[in-house]
Design a protein around this motif. Structure first.
Motif, PDB file in Angstrom:
ATOM      1  N   TRP A   1      42.721  25.019  95.562  1.00 44.87           N
ATOM      2  CA  TRP A   1      42.489  23.917  95.202  1.00 44.87           C
ATOM      3  C   TRP A   1      40.504  23.278  95.707  1.00 44.87           C
ATOM      4  CZ3 TRP A   1      41.553  18.906  94.391  1.00 44.87           C
ATOM      5  CH2 TRP A   1      40.519  18.478  93.057  1.00 44.87           C
TER       6      TRP A   1
ATOM      7  N   VAL B   1      33.330  25.464  91.224  1.00 44.93           N
ATOM      8  CA  VAL B   1      34.238  26.777  90.576  1.00 44.93           C
ATOM      9  C   VAL B   1      35.293  26.109  89.292  1.00 44.93           C
ATOM     10  CG1 VAL B   1      35.311  28.297  90.158  1.00 44.93           C
ATOM     11  CG2 VAL B   1      33.206  28.695  92.487  1.00 44.93           C
ATOM     12  N   PRO B   2      35.194  26.517  88.819  1.00 43.13           N
ATOM     13  CA  PRO B   2      35.903  25.805  87.428  1.00 43.13           C
ATOM     14  C   PRO B   2      37.529  26.430  87.929  1.00 43.13           C
ATOM     15  CG  PRO B   2      34.457  26.580  86.392  1.00 43.13           C
ATOM     16  CD  PRO B   2      33.564  27.114  87.895  1.00 43.13           C
ATOM     17  N   LEU B   3      38.638  25.748  87.311  1.00 43.02           N
ATOM     18  CA  LEU B   3      39.369  26.850  87.444  1.00 43.02           C
ATOM     19  C   LEU B   3      39.359  27.108  85.845  1.00 43.02           C
ATOM     20  CD1 LEU B   3      41.605  26.876  89.018  1.00 43.02           C
ATOM     21  CD2 LEU B   3      43.244  24.761  87.424  1.00 43.02           C
ATOM     22  N   ARG B   4      39.147  26.920  85.306  1.00 47.37           N
ATOM     23  CA  ARG B   4      39.199  27.937  83.895  1.00 47.37           C
ATOM     24  C   ARG B   4      40.481  28.372  83.583  1.00 47.37           C
ATOM     25  NH1 ARG B   4      33.961  31.561  85.190  1.00 47.37           N
ATOM     26  NH2 ARG B   4      32.732  29.961  85.196  1.00 47.37           N
ATOM     27  N   LEU B   5      41.228  27.398  82.819  1.00 55.73           N
ATOM     28  CA  LEU B   5      42.458  27.691  82.596  1.00 55.73           C
ATOM     29  C   LEU B   5      42.970  27.136  82.004  1.00 55.73           C
ATOM     30  CD1 LEU B   5      45.434  28.037  86.459  1.00 55.73           C
ATOM     31  CD2 LEU B   5      43.893  29.968  84.586  1.00 55.73           C
ATOM     32  N   THR B   6      43.367  27.085  80.978  1.00 54.14           N
ATOM     33  CA  THR B   6      44.034  26.350  79.657  1.00 54.14           C
ATOM     34  C   THR B   6      46.020  26.397  79.348  1.00 54.14           C
ATOM     35  OG1 THR B   6      43.932  28.625  78.225  1.00 54.14           O
ATOM     36  CG2 THR B   6      42.247  27.758  78.781  1.00 54.14           C
TER      37      THR B   6
ATOM     38  N   ASP C   1      47.743  28.775  79.119  1.00 53.74           N
ATOM     39  CA  ASP C   1      48.291  30.004  80.042  1.00 53.74           C
ATOM     40  C   ASP C   1      49.259  29.062  80.418  1.00 53.74           C
ATOM     41  OD1 ASP C   1      46.196  31.295  80.044  1.00 53.74           O
ATOM     42  OD2 ASP C   1      45.068  29.837  80.701  1.00 53.74           O
TER      43      ASP C   1
ATOM     44  N   TYR D   1      43.001  37.283  85.454  1.00 52.63           N
ATOM     45  CA  TYR D   1      43.008  35.825  86.129  1.00 52.63           C
ATOM     46  C   TYR D   1      41.543  36.112  87.189  1.00 52.63           C
ATOM     47  CZ  TYR D   1      45.477  34.417  82.551  1.00 52.63           C
ATOM     48  OH  TYR D   1      46.323  34.097  80.947  1.00 52.63           O
TER      49      TYR D   1
ATOM     50  N   PRO E   1      42.116  30.852  91.208  1.00 56.52           N
ATOM     51  CA  PRO E   1      42.515  30.363  90.324  1.00 56.52           C
ATOM     52  C   PRO E   1      43.993  30.568  89.475  1.00 56.52           C
ATOM     53  CG  PRO E   1      40.663  31.182  88.977  1.00 56.52           C
ATOM     54  CD  PRO E   1      40.668  31.054  90.422  1.00 56.52           C
ATOM     55  N   TYR E   2      44.266  31.913  89.333  1.00 58.62           N
ATOM     56  CA  TYR E   2      45.770  32.299  89.584  1.00 58.62           C
ATOM     57  C   TYR E   2      46.469  31.993  90.896  1.00 58.62           C
ATOM     58  CZ  TYR E   2      48.980  36.046  90.228  1.00 58.62           C
ATOM     59  OH  TYR E   2      50.471  36.918  89.561  1.00 58.62           O
TER      60      TYR E   2
END
Length: 305
Positions: free
Chosen positions: A71, A79-84, A87, A197, A201-202
């Motif tokens: 992280w 870079v954004p994590l981009r998880l909602t 998910d 993904y 982030p994954y």
């Protein structure tokens, strides 16, 4: 042979050949899996050095460290994590599989030797092959099946006959087998989500949620005597080296090449882990362990060539 027949033969050959870009991708995946092994191999020694912490504390700590480290890398790179929230169920499931794999592996080392535990854990190629065929519809060629069998035979030779086998070692064997099965599921899950993904982030989501799954057991098995500099540094290293770097490289590898190929290469954690155990912990490898490592390498060659 007529011109038309020649053209048909050429077209058939071209259609059956592996595209150059795909072949290059598979080679990169194999290379990443090989690099991952170098970091994986430090794991059993570090697990032992983290004593007297419980397996749950070691596992929750290393998973949390790895998630936090990756992280921070994303934060530095902006870079954004981009998880909602949508998910979360998916990653909670994969995180549970990862948690079971790591807890079972770490716990097995409390009951048996490094060689014995790693040998059973790396029957995982069998489960990866089965799960890849069932869930990803990725067929395995006959030569690859032979490679799987030879590699697993090598691991069996490496483990060898254990004259001191008892009920305690039986528990360790069962934990290692659970770790092998969940490692197979973990490998296939990583490959299945490769196009959905980004890698970091994954990995952050899987490691972080796996740590949360293990946290209640870690709190219930709190070991005050273990929170000294040596064990804490070992847990930190477990999170950064075999997990943060090693497993992330492995997750990258299964995105590029067949999960069975990546997993077979990863079996060489057995070889390097035994060598490090001998050098650092004094667990000298036996002749059958050295022979088993060689047979396992032959199996890997059968899959890769």
């Amino acid at each position: 042979m007529s011109h038309q027949e020649t053209t048909q033969v050429e077209e058939t050959a071209q259609s059956s050949a592996v595209p150059p870009d795909l072949a290059g991708q598979q080679r990169r995946g194999a290379l990443l899996a090989g690099l991952a092994v170098l970091f994986f191999a430090t794991s059993p020694v570090l697990v032992r050095l983290a004593d007297p912490l419980s397996p749950y504390e070691k596992t929750a700590g290393r998973l949390a460290v790895a998630a936090l480290a990756l992280w921070l890398v994303l934060r530095v790179q902006r870079v954004p994590l981009r998880l909602t929230r949508r998910d979360l169920p998916l990653f909670a499931g994969i995180g549970l599989i990862a948690a079971l794999h790591f807890v079972a592996y770490v716990a097995s080392l409390n009951f048996t030797t490094i060689a014995h535990s790693l040998a059973i854990v790396y029957t995982a190629p069998i489960f990866v092959a089965l799960f890849s065929a069932w869930f990803l519809h990725e067929p395995i060629r006959p030569r690859q099946w032979l490679g799987v069998l030879v590699a697993v035979l090598g691991v069996a030779i490496l483990a060898g006959f254990e004259p001191n086998w008892n009920s305690r070692m039986a528990v360790g064997d069962l934990l290692a087998l659970l770790s092998a099965i969940t490692f197979g599921l973990y490998s296939v899950a990583g490959r299945r989500q490769r196009s959905n993904y980004p890698l970091f982030p994954y990995a952050i989501a899987v490691y972080g949620l796996a740590a949360l799954w293990v946290l209640p057991a870690a709190l219930a098995n709190f070991t005050p005597a273990g929170y000294t500099l040596g064990p804490l540094l070992a847990v930190l290293a477990l999170g950064l080296v075999p997990l943060g770097v090693g497993h992330t490289l492995y997750n990258a590898a299964v995105r590029l090449t067949h999960a069975t190929t990546a997993n077979l290469i990863a079996t060489q954690e057995v070889t390097l882990g035994i060598l490090l155990g001998a050098l650092i912990l004094g667990e000298t490898p036996k002749l059958n362990e050295m022979a088993g490592a060689l047979v396992t390498l032959i199996g890997i060659v059968l899959v890769l060539v």
